[in-house]
Write an enzyme that holds these catalytic residues in place. Structure first.
Site, PDB file in Angstrom:
ATOM      1  N   ARG A  53     -17.856  10.994 -14.008  1.00 34.32           N
ATOM      2  CA  ARG A  53     -18.122  10.357 -12.738  1.00 34.32           C
ATOM      3  C   ARG A  53     -19.577  10.187 -12.280  1.00 34.32           C
ATOM      4  NH1 ARG A  53     -20.329  14.068 -10.740  1.00 34.32           N
ATOM      5  NH2 ARG A  53     -20.541  12.984  -8.749  1.00 34.32           N
ATOM      6  N   GLY A  54     -20.127   9.835 -11.477  1.00 37.02           N
ATOM      7  CA  GLY A  54     -21.559   9.510 -11.121  1.00 37.02           C
ATOM      8  C   GLY A  54     -22.099   8.207 -11.704  1.00 37.02           C
ATOM      9  N   ALA A  55     -22.800   7.732 -11.112  1.00 40.79           N
ATOM     10  CA  ALA A  55     -23.177   6.158 -11.976  1.00 40.79           C
ATOM     11  C   ALA A  55     -23.838   6.251 -13.338  1.00 40.79           C
ATOM     12  CB  ALA A  55     -24.056   5.705 -10.776  1.00 40.79           C
ATOM     13  N   ARG A  90     -14.120   1.016 -12.553  1.00 40.61           N
ATOM     14  CA  ARG A  90     -14.755   1.531 -11.251  1.00 40.61           C
ATOM     15  C   ARG A  90     -15.683   0.363 -10.784  1.00 40.61           C
ATOM     16  NH1 ARG A  90     -16.213   7.285  -9.958  1.00 40.61           N
ATOM     17  NH2 ARG A  90     -15.942   6.574  -7.832  1.00 40.61           N
ATOM     18  N   GLN A 205     -16.872  16.453  -4.215  1.00 41.61           N
ATOM     19  CA  GLN A 205     -17.883  16.622  -5.183  1.00 41.61           C
ATOM     20  C   GLN A 205     -19.081  17.508  -5.001  1.00 41.61           C
ATOM     21  OE1 GLN A 205     -16.687  13.805  -4.258  1.00 41.61           O
ATOM     22  NE2 GLN A 205     -16.644  12.050  -5.828  1.00 41.61           N
ATOM     23  N   ASP A 246     -25.098   4.543  -6.235  1.00 42.43           N
ATOM     24  CA  ASP A 246     -24.455   3.705  -7.214  1.00 42.43           C
ATOM     25  C   ASP A 246     -24.812   2.404  -7.500  1.00 42.43           C
ATOM     26  OD1 ASP A 246     -22.637   6.192  -5.914  1.00 42.43           O
ATOM     27  OD2 ASP A 246     -21.787   5.771  -7.931  1.00 42.43           O
ATOM     28  N   ASN A 256     -24.081   4.763  -1.643  1.00 45.56           N
ATOM     29  CA  ASN A 256     -23.726   5.851  -2.256  1.00 45.56           C
ATOM     30  C   ASN A 256     -22.356   6.335  -1.577  1.00 45.56           C
ATOM     31  OD1 ASN A 256     -24.558   8.035  -3.995  1.00 45.56           O
ATOM     32  ND2 ASN A 256     -24.890   9.296  -2.123  1.00 45.56           N
ATOM     33  N   LYS A 257     -21.977   7.517  -2.319  1.00 49.41           N
ATOM     34  CA  LYS A 257     -20.638   8.117  -1.625  1.00 49.41           C
ATOM     35  C   LYS A 257     -20.659   7.996  -0.064  1.00 49.41           C
ATOM     36  CE  LYS A 257     -18.361   9.476  -3.839  1.00 49.41           C
ATOM     37  NZ  LYS A 257     -17.181   8.569  -4.094  1.00 49.41           N
TER      38      LYS A 257
HETATM   39  O1  MRU Z   1     -17.411   8.783  -6.801  1.00 52.65           O
HETATM   40  P1  MRU Z   1     -18.514   9.429  -7.742  1.00 52.65           P
HETATM   41  O2  MRU Z   1     -18.243  10.907  -7.760  1.00 52.65           O
HETATM   42  O3  MRU Z   1     -18.543   9.009  -9.086  1.00 52.65           O
HETATM   43  O4  MRU Z   1     -19.834   8.982  -6.798  1.00 52.65           O
HETATM   44  C1  MRU Z   1     -20.882   9.692  -7.140  1.00 52.65           C
HETATM   45  C2  MRU Z   1     -22.018   9.368  -6.220  1.00 52.65           C
HETATM   46  O5  MRU Z   1     -21.830   8.980  -5.161  1.00 52.65           O
HETATM   47  C3  MRU Z   1     -23.244   9.701  -6.638  1.00 52.65           C
HETATM   48  O6  MRU Z   1     -24.117  10.331  -5.422  1.00 52.65           O
HETATM   49  C4  MRU Z   1     -23.993   8.778  -7.349  1.00 52.65           C
HETATM   50  O7  MRU Z   1     -23.332   8.246  -8.375  1.00 52.65           O
HETATM   51  C5  MRU Z   1     -25.264   8.890  -7.671  1.00 52.65           C
HETATM   52  S1  MRU Z   1     -25.206   9.829  -9.219  1.00 52.65           S
HETATM   53  C6  MRU Z   1     -26.744  10.209  -9.844  1.00 52.65           C
END
Ligand code: MRU
Length: 369
Positions: A53-55, A90, A205, A246, A256-257
């Site tokens: 996960r993470g963009a 996603r 996370q 993201d 973002n999250k």
């Molecule tokens: O749902 P996730 O764990 O994929 O979300 C991740 C985030 O929101 C991160 O902050 C975002 O992807 C930036 S990653 C370098």
């Protein structure tokens, strides 16, 4: 990132040059488990079920997912189907679309028999570029932390307090991280940092992944509940917030999250600078209004009603938190308007969160007249 003394990325080609290996992030922080992906279906599951996960890492995994899909056939139809299916895994992180567009545009121009080797090469290049971009943005961000530290030190402080939300670190990228790349670079440069880690409900996370990698890297940190940030800021205990994103619009709105927006509001109320770290592929140049135009992922309410962890016997367990019969809703992301963002830290430098600011760093994105 060095793990147990060995330089490690979050995704790599298996020794046979065919499969792809990843770290199962659903098992961290308690177990370090490497999984092998061999098919398009494996890549879809890895992203959809958040083994990765993470963009930026979602983008790199999707790129390798195209290569894995082409092992079973290299026709136009197979390529298009792979891109369509991976794109559906996603919805919010735009790096996924960016990586798939890149793969498709390169591979479509090649004869089918040349596509498989080219797909692996291109996916490797996307991964390498992610590492280089994050390392560069880390240097730019470390400059900000250095300046802040000089001021805090002059005022008698013994450490610089950074607050971050979710995991925008090494584990969210191929290497280095986005929000945490400046932290790692500043830590390497000897700046005494301490990171407040938002636990980041519902999937935690922050508590599981950010805390885990800061531990590996030896960076001082403390996990806090998501609601603690405002209190800490009111008491002068946060010098700077840095988060990832993201998807950032062409006008600088930052998605973002979930919960990031509330941190930005608290930061503004307390004059705490609020920075966002992002590589270029996280900018969605096609949209201007983050609140209305960014698709927000809604995940299973069970992630809210239940929590998982390790019991005293070391077993992984899931516990129900809410009463039987209570509903829950699980929005994955929110949008922080550009006006609340102090600056965007990119691989090309730092700019204001605005169209003009972004175009000053990415002039090739100016509309042609
Ligand atoms: O749902 P996730 O764990 O994929 O979300 C991740 C985030 O929101 C991160 O902050 C975002 O992807 C930036 S990653 C370098």
């Amino acid at each position: 990132m060095r793990i147990h003394g060995k330089s490690t990325r979050t995704i790599w080609l298996a020794a046979d040059g065919a499969g792809v290996e990843i770290i199962d992030q659903t098992r961290l922080p308690h177990d370090f488990v490497v999984l092998r992906l061999d098919t398009l279906e494996d890549a879809e599951r890895a992203i959809g079920e958040m083994w990765v996960r993470g963009a930026p890492l979602i983008g790199a995994t999707a790129a390798y997912g195209v290569a894995l899909a082409l092992r079973a056939g290299q026709t136009d139809e197979r390529l298009d189907e792979a891109c369509r299916r991976l794109l559906a895994t996603r919805p919010t992180a735009v790096n996924l679309r960016w990586a798939l567009d890149d793969m498709r545009s390169v591979l479509r121009t090649l004869a089918p028999e040349k596509r498989l080797a080219a797909a692996y090469e291109r996916a490797a290049r996307i991964s390498d570029e992610d590492v280089a971009m994050n390392a560069a943005l880390g240097e730019h961000g470390a400059g900000i932390l250095r300046d802040l530290w000089e001021k805090r030190r002059a005022a008698g402080a013994d450490r610089l307090n950074v607050l971050t939300h979710c995991n925008a670190g090494w584990l969210a990228t191929v290497d280095w991280g986005t929000a945490l790349a400046p932290v790692y670079k500043a830590h390497e440069a000897g700046i005494p940092l301490h990171v407040w880690v938002d636990e980041t409900r519902p999937r935690n996370q922050g508590a599981s992944l950010t805390a885990c990698e800061l531990n590996w890297h030896g960076v001082a940190h403390t996990v806090i509940v998501d609601n603690a940030g405002g209190h800490l800021m009111q008491h002068g205990l946060v010098d700077v917030c840095i988060v990832g994103t993201d998807r950032t619009t062409a006008t600088g709105d930052v998605c973002n999250k979930i919960g990031t927006y509330l941190k930005a509001l608290a930061a503004r109320d307390n004059d705490v600078p609020f920075y966002v770290g992002l590589p270029g592929p996280t900018i969605d140049w096609t949209i201007e209004d983050g609140i209305r135009q960014i698709p927000i992922e809604e995940r299973d309410p069970a992630e809210v009603t239940h929590i998982s962890g390790r019991d005293p016997a070391g077993r992984r367990v899931s516990i129900q938190l809410t009463p039987d019969g209570s509903g829950a809703v699980n929005y994955g992301f929110d949008v922080t308007p550009a006006r609340l963002v102090t600056g965007l830290i990119t691989e090309r430098g730092v700019c204001p969160a605005s169209r003009r600011g972004l175009l000053s760093l990415y002039p090739e994105k100016r509309p042609h007249v």
